[in-house]
Design a protein around this motif. Structure first.
Motif, PDB file in Angstrom:
ATOM      1  N   HIS A 151     -23.564  46.440  -8.645  1.00  0.00           N
ATOM      2  CA  HIS A 151     -24.374  46.173  -7.452  1.00  0.00           C
ATOM      3  C   HIS A 151     -23.543  46.531  -6.229  1.00  0.00           C
ATOM      4  O   HIS A 151     -22.426  46.034  -6.080  1.00  0.00           O
ATOM      5  CB  HIS A 151     -24.762  44.695  -7.351  1.00  0.00           C
ATOM      6  N   ASP A 152     -24.076  47.352  -5.368  1.00  0.00           N
ATOM      7  CA  ASP A 152     -23.420  47.604  -4.091  1.00  0.00           C
ATOM      8  C   ASP A 152     -24.053  46.674  -3.056  1.00  0.00           C
ATOM      9  O   ASP A 152     -25.274  46.664  -2.888  1.00  0.00           O
ATOM     10  CB  ASP A 152     -23.610  49.071  -3.668  1.00  0.00           C
ATOM     11  N   VAL A 153     -23.208  45.884  -2.399  1.00  0.00           N
ATOM     12  CA  VAL A 153     -23.719  44.879  -1.457  1.00  0.00           C
ATOM     13  C   VAL A 153     -23.722  45.485  -0.050  1.00  0.00           C
ATOM     14  O   VAL A 153     -22.731  45.423   0.668  1.00  0.00           O
ATOM     15  CB  VAL A 153     -22.869  43.587  -1.528  1.00  0.00           C
TER      16      VAL A 153
ATOM     17  N   LEU B 129     -14.296  46.527  -4.321  1.00  0.00           N
ATOM     18  CA  LEU B 129     -14.341  46.959  -2.917  1.00  0.00           C
ATOM     19  C   LEU B 129     -15.412  48.037  -2.751  1.00  0.00           C
ATOM     20  O   LEU B 129     -15.412  49.036  -3.473  1.00  0.00           O
ATOM     21  CB  LEU B 129     -12.972  47.540  -2.522  1.00  0.00           C
ATOM     22  N   HIS B 130     -16.312  47.816  -1.805  1.00  0.00           N
ATOM     23  CA  HIS B 130     -17.271  48.857  -1.424  1.00  0.00           C
ATOM     24  C   HIS B 130     -16.660  49.519  -0.185  1.00  0.00           C
ATOM     25  O   HIS B 130     -16.475  48.856   0.836  1.00  0.00           O
ATOM     26  CB  HIS B 130     -18.628  48.220  -1.122  1.00  0.00           C
ATOM     27  N   PHE B 131     -16.308  50.758  -0.313  1.00  0.00           N
ATOM     28  CA  PHE B 131     -15.469  51.405   0.700  1.00  0.00           C
ATOM     29  C   PHE B 131     -16.297  52.353   1.570  1.00  0.00           C
ATOM     30  O   PHE B 131     -16.985  53.238   1.060  1.00  0.00           O
ATOM     31  CB  PHE B 131     -14.352  52.178   0.007  1.00  0.00           C
TER      32      PHE B 131
ATOM     33  N   MET C 287     -17.914  53.798  -3.474  1.00  0.00           N
ATOM     34  CA  MET C 287     -18.013  54.332  -2.121  1.00  0.00           C
ATOM     35  C   MET C 287     -19.382  54.024  -1.520  1.00  0.00           C
ATOM     36  O   MET C 287     -20.400  54.176  -2.184  1.00  0.00           O
ATOM     37  CB  MET C 287     -17.789  55.845  -2.126  1.00  0.00           C
ATOM     38  N   HIS C 288     -19.349  53.624  -0.254  1.00  0.00           N
ATOM     39  CA  HIS C 288     -20.589  53.411   0.494  1.00  0.00           C
ATOM     40  C   HIS C 288     -20.984  54.735   1.145  1.00  0.00           C
ATOM     41  O   HIS C 288     -20.241  55.258   1.954  1.00  0.00           O
ATOM     42  CB  HIS C 288     -20.333  52.331   1.546  1.00  0.00           C
ATOM     43  N   ARG C 289     -22.100  55.264   0.759  1.00  0.00           N
ATOM     44  CA  ARG C 289     -22.588  56.556   1.256  1.00  0.00           C
ATOM     45  C   ARG C 289     -21.481  57.624   1.258  1.00  0.00           C
ATOM     46  O   ARG C 289     -21.059  58.111   2.318  1.00  0.00           O
ATOM     47  CB  ARG C 289     -23.154  56.398   2.670  1.00  0.00           C
ATOM     48  N   PRO C 290     -21.011  57.971   0.079  1.00  0.00           N
ATOM     49  CA  PRO C 290     -19.888  58.921   0.014  1.00  0.00           C
ATOM     50  C   PRO C 290     -20.278  60.330   0.453  1.00  0.00           C
ATOM     51  O   PRO C 290     -21.418  60.748   0.244  1.00  0.00           O
ATOM     52  CB  PRO C 290     -19.527  58.916  -1.478  1.00  0.00           C
TER      53      PRO C 290
HETATM   54 ZN   LIG Z   1     -23.409  51.094  -0.061  1.00  0.00          ZN
END
Ligand SMILES: [Zn+2]
Length: 252
Positions: A47-49, A106-108, A144-147
């Motif tokens: 899950h990406d938060v 970590l969501h980076f 990654m967040h929106r890589p």
């Molecule tokens: Zn994200």
């Protein structure tokens, strides 16, 4: 509810539990980034938060309630405009998710950094160290967040950390995501056909509710409820807030 591609999947807790049951029925073990190689058929739940810790905690409780070793990885942003993992409440929620048997990753968000001049692996390590110190739980995975295409292709190797977008998990695993509340592929059909032994399934807890909602209503409720939250927080900080602004004046 069918989407434009005819994929049937409600964004409800019931539908999510059905998805887990379908995985098990077709021989998939619910695995994580560290133990998947011991499973003949593995499905990693992730899950990406992006927006809401509250929704993530509810999803974490739901997964725990399924039992049978169902757990997943919650990737949390260090720098979010929507929640704060360093606040007392934010830290408590993330630690509660961890205590329910889930991993915290970590969501980076690479857009915080100047890619050209910085070592991006060092930036990831820095953020994960900070996150570990704040949360006091181990952080050993990153997503990654929106890589950018560059990051997706880079196959970044981070010492001591799993990269959910590394070539193993992104290429050798079948990657399925509900980004923007939309499955691009027929996830149930893919599970039923069993053509892939390894799955990485990314869901966003934000979209899943007890009762079926439209995308519009989920977003509107989130936006409008923020006014109420803000008022409640001000109420803890400003004496006699009601004399300045009555609760009935909250819009939304
Ligand atoms: Zn994200």
């Amino acid at each position: 509810m069918f989407d434009e591609k005819g994929i049937k999947m409600d964004f409800t807790y019931e539908a999510y539990v059905e998805l887990i049951k379908l995985l098990k029925k077709h021989g998939y073990q619910i695995a994580n980034y560290h133990n998947h190689s011991s499973c003949e058929r593995a499905a990693i739940l992730r899950h990406d938060v992006d927006y809401s810790l509250d929704d993530s905690l509810r999803m974490a409780e739901l997964e725990r309630s399924i039992g049978e070793g169902v757990s997943s990885t919650y990737f949390v942003l260090l720098s979010s405009d929507f929640y704060n993992i360093a606040s007392a409440e934010g830290k408590r929620i993330v630690r509660d998710i961890h205590a329910l048997g889930h991993e915290i990753g970590l969501h980076f968000d690479e857009t915080l950094y100047h890619y050209e001049t910085l070592d991006i692996v060092e930036c990831i390590r820095k953020e994960s160290n900070i996150m570990e110190q704040i949360l006091e739980v181990p952080i050993s995975a990153v997503s990654m967040h929106r890589p950018s295409p560059r990051t997706l292709q880079a196959d970044l190797r981070i010492p001591g950390m799993i990269n959910a977008y590394g070539s193993l998990f992104f290429n050798e695993f079948k990657y399925l995501s509900d980004s923007r509340r939309h499955w691009r592929e027929d996830i149930k059909g893919i599970i039923e056909k069993g053509q892939y032994d390894k799955l990485q399934i990314l869901t966003h807890a934000f979209w899943y509710k007890k009762e079926a909602e439209t995308l519009e209503s989920t977003v509107k409720t989130f936006v409008n409820h923020a006014n109420f939250d803000r008022y409640k927080r001000l109420d803890h900080n400003i004496k006699d807030l009601g004399a300045i602004m009555a609760e009935e004046e909250i819009e939304g």
